[in-house]
Write a protein that holds these residues in place. Structure first.
Motif, PDB file in Angstrom:
ATOM      1  N   SER A 134       7.504  86.701  19.214  1.00  0.00           N
ATOM      2  CA  SER A 134       8.277  87.933  19.382  1.00  0.00           C
ATOM      3  C   SER A 134       9.466  87.719  20.311  1.00  0.00           C
ATOM      4  O   SER A 134       9.514  86.745  21.080  1.00  0.00           O
ATOM      5  N   ARG A 135      10.403  88.650  20.249  1.00  0.00           N
ATOM      6  CA  ARG A 135      11.617  88.557  21.069  1.00  0.00           C
ATOM      7  C   ARG A 135      11.279  88.582  22.557  1.00  0.00           C
ATOM      8  O   ARG A 135      11.818  87.786  23.345  1.00  0.00           O
ATOM      9  N   LEU A 136      10.358  89.458  22.978  1.00  0.00           N
ATOM     10  CA  LEU A 136      10.019  89.593  24.393  1.00  0.00           C
ATOM     11  C   LEU A 136       9.355  88.325  24.927  1.00  0.00           C
ATOM     12  O   LEU A 136       9.718  87.837  26.008  1.00  0.00           O
ATOM     13  N   PHE A 137       8.389  87.780  24.150  1.00  0.00           N
ATOM     14  CA  PHE A 137       7.687  86.567  24.602  1.00  0.00           C
ATOM     15  C   PHE A 137       8.651  85.400  24.755  1.00  0.00           C
ATOM     16  O   PHE A 137       8.646  84.683  25.768  1.00  0.00           O
ATOM     17  N   LEU A 138       9.487  85.195  23.751  1.00  0.00           N
ATOM     18  CA  LEU A 138      10.416  84.064  23.792  1.00  0.00           C
ATOM     19  C   LEU A 138      11.442  84.234  24.899  1.00  0.00           C
ATOM     20  O   LEU A 138      11.862  83.252  25.533  1.00  0.00           O
ATOM     21  N   ALA A 139      11.860  85.467  25.167  1.00  0.00           N
ATOM     22  CA  ALA A 139      12.836  85.704  26.237  1.00  0.00           C
ATOM     23  C   ALA A 139      12.244  85.385  27.599  1.00  0.00           C
ATOM     24  O   ALA A 139      12.921  84.868  28.489  1.00  0.00           O
ATOM     25  N   LEU A 140      10.941  85.687  27.761  1.00  0.00           N
ATOM     26  CA  LEU A 140      10.306  85.478  29.064  1.00  0.00           C
ATOM     27  C   LEU A 140       9.854  84.044  29.288  1.00  0.00           C
ATOM     28  O   LEU A 140       9.899  83.534  30.424  1.00  0.00           O
ATOM     29  N   PHE A 141       9.462  83.359  28.193  1.00  0.00           N
ATOM     30  CA  PHE A 141       8.841  82.048  28.394  1.00  0.00           C
ATOM     31  C   PHE A 141       9.592  80.887  27.753  1.00  0.00           C
ATOM     32  O   PHE A 141       9.273  79.722  28.036  1.00  0.00           O
ATOM     33  N   ASN A 142      10.558  81.165  26.907  1.00  0.00           N
ATOM     34  CA  ASN A 142      11.289  80.042  26.291  1.00  0.00           C
ATOM     35  C   ASN A 142      12.705  80.503  25.914  1.00  0.00           C
ATOM     36  O   ASN A 142      13.121  80.437  24.769  1.00  0.00           O
ATOM     37  N   SER A 143      13.429  80.992  26.904  1.00  0.00           N
ATOM     38  CA  SER A 143      14.770  81.552  26.666  1.00  0.00           C
ATOM     39  C   SER A 143      15.721  80.494  26.144  1.00  0.00           C
ATOM     40  O   SER A 143      15.777  79.377  26.689  1.00  0.00           O
ATOM     41  N   ASN A 197       1.819  78.840  30.292  1.00  0.00           N
ATOM     42  CA  ASN A 197       2.342  77.468  30.304  1.00  0.00           C
ATOM     43  C   ASN A 197       1.240  76.446  30.021  1.00  0.00           C
ATOM     44  O   ASN A 197       1.442  75.494  29.257  1.00  0.00           O
ATOM     45  N   SER A 198       0.092  76.662  30.632  1.00  0.00           N
ATOM     46  CA  SER A 198      -0.985  75.677  30.461  1.00  0.00           C
ATOM     47  C   SER A 198      -1.722  75.852  29.143  1.00  0.00           C
ATOM     48  O   SER A 198      -2.144  74.883  28.525  1.00  0.00           O
ATOM     49  N   GLY A 199      -1.827  77.086  28.693  1.00  0.00           N
ATOM     50  CA  GLY A 199      -2.613  77.344  27.496  1.00  0.00           C
ATOM     51  C   GLY A 199      -1.813  77.378  26.211  1.00  0.00           C
ATOM     52  O   GLY A 199      -2.329  77.073  25.145  1.00  0.00           O
ATOM     53  N   ILE A 200      -0.538  77.785  26.305  1.00  0.00           N
ATOM     54  CA  ILE A 200       0.251  77.961  25.079  1.00  0.00           C
ATOM     55  C   ILE A 200       1.447  77.023  25.028  1.00  0.00           C
ATOM     56  O   ILE A 200       1.588  76.245  24.081  1.00  0.00           O
ATOM     57  N   MET A 201       2.274  77.090  26.045  1.00  0.00           N
ATOM     58  CA  MET A 201       3.517  76.324  25.996  1.00  0.00           C
ATOM     59  C   MET A 201       3.270  74.819  26.004  1.00  0.00           C
ATOM     60  O   MET A 201       3.984  74.068  25.338  1.00  0.00           O
ATOM     61  N   VAL A 202       2.252  74.386  26.769  1.00  0.00           N
ATOM     62  CA  VAL A 202       1.966  72.938  26.798  1.00  0.00           C
ATOM     63  C   VAL A 202       1.424  72.474  25.452  1.00  0.00           C
ATOM     64  O   VAL A 202       1.826  71.439  24.918  1.00  0.00           O
ATOM     65  N   ASN A 203       0.520  73.258  24.872  1.00  0.00           N
ATOM     66  CA  ASN A 203      -0.139  72.847  23.637  1.00  0.00           C
ATOM     67  C   ASN A 203       0.657  73.177  22.374  1.00  0.00           C
ATOM     68  O   ASN A 203       0.486  72.494  21.355  1.00  0.00           O
ATOM     69  N   HIS A 204       1.491  74.230  22.441  1.00  0.00           N
ATOM     70  CA  HIS A 204       2.172  74.673  21.206  1.00  0.00           C
ATOM     71  C   HIS A 204       3.690  74.817  21.373  1.00  0.00           C
ATOM     72  O   HIS A 204       4.322  75.560  20.636  1.00  0.00           O
ATOM     73  N   ARG A 205       4.250  74.123  22.343  1.00  0.00           N
ATOM     74  CA  ARG A 205       5.707  74.241  22.582  1.00  0.00           C
ATOM     75  C   ARG A 205       6.497  73.865  21.331  1.00  0.00           C
ATOM     76  O   ARG A 205       7.500  74.499  20.996  1.00  0.00           O
TER      77      ARG A 205
END
Length: 364
Positions: A134-143, A197-205
């Motif tokens: 979603s737009r909000l998730f990507l803006a907050l964690f992977n801008s 970061n540890s559960g999502i971004m590291v494993n599914h970046r």
């Protein structure tokens, strides 16, 4: 009589004076009556002429309005018909435009659907929530885009700026609550970022980054679709929409309106050149005889007045020169006093008018 002193004259002279004064007064009354008659005739003539003008104006206006009303009704019916035909043409064109847009953007829309399906499939295979796309998730964690950074800054400003400021200026909330809010929110944010970061971004970046790239492709396609839609709507060429039958019908209605307006113009010209003249002749024919008769009578009376006015002028001068200078205005202006003088001369057997006047004044 101008060479003699009328005061030395007898009853015969006085009777002549009475006759002249009486005739003068009668002529004055006749002149007044003549003036009244002339005024009445003038008013009658003027009224009749105004009646002619009023009736002509009314009849001409009524006739012209009747002609135009008939043609207005015919033109109005054709214009309503034209409006409906134009509406059907616009509907047909709109349907054609929609079909053309759908046809020319079909490949791009199909590609976008496929790209969205691939994203959903990839997220499902790796068991990752679509919220992470979603737009909000990507803006907050992977801008990545400018809009992402704007959303990020706005969220930070609300959570760490606007809300704390509201708590700070509130008169019913203690300052300790601001400290607690800051500590709790900071702790929650840290835990969320650590978990993500540890559960999502590291494993599914890689998945999330690829999804962002695919979304960028979808945006590009949507921009292309909008550009095609705008270009088609602005295109002046209507040949591909099959509107010939509608155009023929519209042209036929327009030609019919032109024909009706031409007939209206011809009818109005005929009314002005022929009918109007006949109306004026008919109305004037009903009044002219009486008007001419009154004008002739009026002219005759005016001539009669001129003669009478000249006669009165001569009589007035004669009376003033021959009688008034001897008798005075008292007797000339009052005819009854002259008759009294005559009665006194008969009664007292005066020889002269002067004797009668002396006695008259003594008795008064």
């Amino acid at each position: 009589m101008a060479d003699q002193n009328i005061l030395n004259g007898g009853l015969e002279i006085l009777e002549q004076i009475i006759s002249d004064v009486t005739e003068y007064n009668d002529n004055r009354e006749e002149l007044d009556e003549l003036n009244d008659s002339i005024k009445a005739l003038s008013r009658e003539v003027n009224t009749a002429e105004k009646n002619i003008q009023t009736e002509v104006t009314s009849r001409v206006k009524e006739g012209s309005a009747s002609i135009n009303a008939s043609y207005d009704k015919l033109v109005g019916a054709r214009k309503n018909k034209l409006k409906k035909a134009q509406a059907k043409r616009d509907q047909a064109k709109m349907a054609g435009v929609k079909e053309r847009i759908a046809a020319e953007t079909q490949d791009l829309k199909t590609e976008n659907r496929e790209l969205k399906r691939q994203i959903e499939k990839a997220f499902a295979q790796e068991k990752v929530s679509l919220f992470c796309n979603s737009r909000l998730f990507l803006a907050l964690f992977n801008s990545k885009t400018m809009l992402d950074y704007v959303i990020f800054v706005a969220c930070v400003a609300i959570v760490f700026g606007l809300i704390p400021f509201g708590i700070y200026i509130s008169p019913v909330i203690d300052d300790i609550f601001l400290v607690l809010y800051t500590f709790v929110v900071a702790l929650i944010v840290i835990l969320i970022y650590k978990k993500v970061n540890s559960g999502i971004m590291v494993n599914h970046r890689e998945l999330i980054t690829q999804a962002q790239e695919v979304k960028s492709l979808i945006k590009i396609n949507e921009f292309k679709i909008e550009k095609i839609r705008h270009s088609i709507k602005k295109d002046k060429n209507e040949e591909m929409y099959g509107l010939e039958s509608y155009d023929e019908k519209i042209e036929a209605i327009n030609n019919e309106i032109i024909r009706i307006e031409s007939e209206r113009e011809a009818a109005c010209d005929e009314f002005e050149q022929k009918t109007k003249t006949n109306i004026i002749s008919e109305i004037e024919g009903r009044y002219t005889g009486k008007i001419e008769e009154n004008k002739n009578i009026l002219a005759s009376k005016k001539k009669e007045r001129e003669v009478l006015e000249k006669k009165l002028t001569d009589q007035k001068m004669f009376i003033s020169n021959n009688y008034e200078s001897y008798l005075g205005r008292e007797f000339i202006d009052d005819e009854d006093k002259l008759f009294e003088l005559a009665e006194m001369m008969k009664e007292y057997e005066f020889d002269t008018i002067g004797q009668a006047i002396s006695e008259f004044k003594e008795l008064r």
